[in-house]
Design an enzyme around this catalytic site. Structure first.
Site, PDB file in Angstrom:
ATOM      1  N   HIS A 174       0.824  -1.209   0.000  1.00  0.00           N
ATOM      2  CA  HIS A 174       0.000   0.000   0.000  1.00  0.00           C
ATOM      3  C   HIS A 174       0.864   1.267   0.000  1.00  0.00           C
ATOM      4  O   HIS A 174       1.801   1.401   0.775  1.00  0.00           O
ATOM      5  CB  HIS A 174      -0.891  -0.007   1.252  1.00  0.00           C
ATOM      6  CG  HIS A 174      -1.925   1.065   1.267  1.00  0.00           C
ATOM      7  ND1 HIS A 174      -3.067   1.010   0.507  1.00  0.00           N
ATOM      8  CD2 HIS A 174      -1.989   2.231   1.963  1.00  0.00           C
ATOM      9  CE1 HIS A 174      -3.802   2.079   0.736  1.00  0.00           C
ATOM     10  NE2 HIS A 174      -3.175   2.836   1.608  1.00  0.00           N
TER      11      HIS A 174
ATOM     12  N   VAL B 186       1.432  -2.307   5.645  1.00  0.00           N
ATOM     13  CA  VAL B 186       2.449  -2.239   4.607  1.00  0.00           C
ATOM     14  C   VAL B 186       2.066  -3.067   3.382  1.00  0.00           C
ATOM     15  O   VAL B 186       2.731  -3.009   2.356  1.00  0.00           O
ATOM     16  CB  VAL B 186       3.808  -2.712   5.164  1.00  0.00           C
ATOM     17  CG1 VAL B 186       3.843  -4.225   5.340  1.00  0.00           C
ATOM     18  CG2 VAL B 186       4.952  -2.240   4.281  1.00  0.00           C
ATOM     19  N   GLU B 187       0.958  -3.815   3.492  1.00  0.00           N
ATOM     20  CA  GLU B 187       0.545  -4.659   2.369  1.00  0.00           C
ATOM     21  C   GLU B 187      -0.788  -4.167   1.791  1.00  0.00           C
ATOM     22  O   GLU B 187      -0.807  -3.223   1.022  1.00  0.00           O
ATOM     23  CB  GLU B 187       0.480  -6.119   2.819  1.00  0.00           C
ATOM     24  CG  GLU B 187       1.856  -6.660   3.220  1.00  0.00           C
ATOM     25  CD  GLU B 187       1.841  -8.122   3.605  1.00  0.00           C
ATOM     26  OE1 GLU B 187       1.571  -8.954   2.718  1.00  0.00           O
ATOM     27  OE2 GLU B 187       2.100  -8.441   4.798  1.00  0.00           O
ATOM     28  N   MET B 188      -1.913  -4.782   2.174  1.00  0.00           N
ATOM     29  CA  MET B 188      -3.194  -4.368   1.608  1.00  0.00           C
ATOM     30  C   MET B 188      -3.867  -3.249   2.399  1.00  0.00           C
ATOM     31  O   MET B 188      -4.743  -2.560   1.871  1.00  0.00           O
ATOM     32  CB  MET B 188      -4.134  -5.568   1.509  1.00  0.00           C
ATOM     33  CG  MET B 188      -3.676  -6.621   0.500  1.00  0.00           C
ATOM     34  SD  MET B 188      -4.901  -7.949   0.358  1.00  0.00           S
ATOM     35  CE  MET B 188      -4.185  -8.926  -0.967  1.00  0.00           C
TER      36      MET B 188
ATOM     37  N   ALA C 233      -2.447  -5.939   7.051  1.00  0.00           N
ATOM     38  CA  ALA C 233      -1.137  -5.336   7.281  1.00  0.00           C
ATOM     39  C   ALA C 233      -1.048  -3.977   6.588  1.00  0.00           C
ATOM     40  O   ALA C 233      -1.298  -3.858   5.385  1.00  0.00           O
ATOM     41  CB  ALA C 233      -0.032  -6.261   6.776  1.00  0.00           C
TER      42      ALA C 233
END
Length: 362
Positions: free
Chosen positions: A106, A148-150, A146
């Site tokens: 993201h 830092v992810e989705m 998360a």
């Protein structure tokens, strides 16, 4: 538990030290004829992939769950931004990973570790490099939430799914008999059901099942060397790894870029000192397709990765011939990826949540 870890490490150090002392014998082994009992010896350590979709705990796999799980796996709207799907980091067209040092999430954030392959992941003892997810259901929930992810929330995901009648129908078909079928738990179960189908039978499996012609002479020599050197002490079982946790740098600590000081691996999960720099042994199926290597993603060349494993885990420098033979064996682990037809996803409705550029609060 600490005593068990200490006993295991003491045994592994003794085993690898003994092998290092026996180096002249092991070095000459690669040039020897292929052992007549190679298959029998291999079957004591490895296991061929099943011919059918494996069962998973507490989640009966059905065609309806697989259909729903495939749609969810490819749907980028699971992410807050609407651009990141499971397939973004676990691309089925490129070995089940993203072929990046660490994944992009993201807002173009970089993740902390290299993305493992999703192919054959159903056979791992646990998911993620540090084993913090006990199975694929638990793993499926992590990246969605998360930052830092989705960077999404369960509530926002479910609102998105419930806004589309086709998704509601798919959930109803996959989870009959449940009062509330469109749930975050059921999303995870559906994704797990689909991922359980991502099994890649390879020449190695055909050899284990009795086909002498399935592997080349070099691949068989590499297999014999893989076992003789002790590589199979950690990389064993049906997934040729992924079955237990081991210290990275058992005999010699690798460079700081390959083993970053701040990432202590399983220690973050257990808070046990013995788990410092301990990681799940990488499953080696399809390893020729999944560069870069190690949790740090710093090594792009498979030959270099094999050489590093020789010095760090076995305590010896492998010869060029040995590295070549080991890679020949690893190439026999490249399997046939099941054909996956991209799903046509449900269209958004007026009530479908819009993409968000900011990380949502939980």
């Amino acid at each position: 538990m600490t005593s068990v870890h200490n006993a295991r490490r003491s045994f592994m150090k003794m085993l690898f030290t003994t092998m290092a002392v026996a180096l002249p014998v092991a070095t000459a082994f690669a040039a020897e004829p292929i052992p007549a009992d190679l298959r029998e010896t291999a079957l004591a350590t490895f296991k061929a992939l099943p011919s059918t979709t494996p069962a998973v705990a507490n989640n009966p796999i059905t065609p309806e769950k697989i259909t729903l799980g495939k749609a969810l796996f490819f749907d980028p709207r699971i992410s807050a931004s609407g651009v990141i799907s499971c397939n973004s980091c676990h691309n089925l067209a490129t070995g089940g990973d993203d072929n990046l040092e660490t994944s992009i999430g993201h807002g173009w954030q970089k993740g902390p570790r290299n993305a493992p392959t999703v192919l054959n992941a159903v056979f791992n003892i646990a998911q993620f490099w540090d084993g913090r997810a006990e199975d694929l259901k638990a793993q499926a929930k992590g990246p969605v939430q998360a930052g830092v992810e989705m960077a999404n929330t369960p509530g926002q995901v479910i609102a998105m799914l419930k806004s589309m009648p086709q998704y509601v129908d798919w959930f109803n078909a996959a989870f009959t008999g449940e009062a509330d079928r469109v749930t975050f738990d059921n999303l995870a179960k559906a994704v797990e059901a689909f991922e359980a189908t991502l099994v890649t039978p390879a020449p190695f499996d055909a050899f284990l099942n009795g086909d002498d012609a399935a592997m080349t002479s070099e691949q068989k020599q590499g297999l014999a060397l893989f076992m003789n050197k002790g590589c199979s002490s950690c990389h064993a079982g049906i997934n040729v790894g992924g079955q237990d946790f081991y210290q990275f740098g058992l005999m010699e600590k690798p460079s700081a870029d390959v083993l970053p000081e701040k990432d202590k691996g399983r220690f973050a999960v257990t808070n046990a000192a013995d788990d410092s720099y301990v990681f799940r042994a990488a499953p080696l199926r399809n390893v020729a397709l999944t560069a870069p290597y190690f949790h740090s993603g710093k090594v792009w060349d498979l030959k270099q990765a094999v050489a590093i494993m020789g010095t760090t885990q076995l305590g010896e420098e492998l010869t060029r011939e040995e590295v070549d033979l080991l890679i020949a064996f690893l190439n026999s682990l490249t399997g046939k990826v099941p054909e996956v037809v991209l799903p046509i996803l449900p269209a958004e409705k007026a009530t479908t949540p819009r993409p968000e550029s900011q990380i949502l609060g939980k």
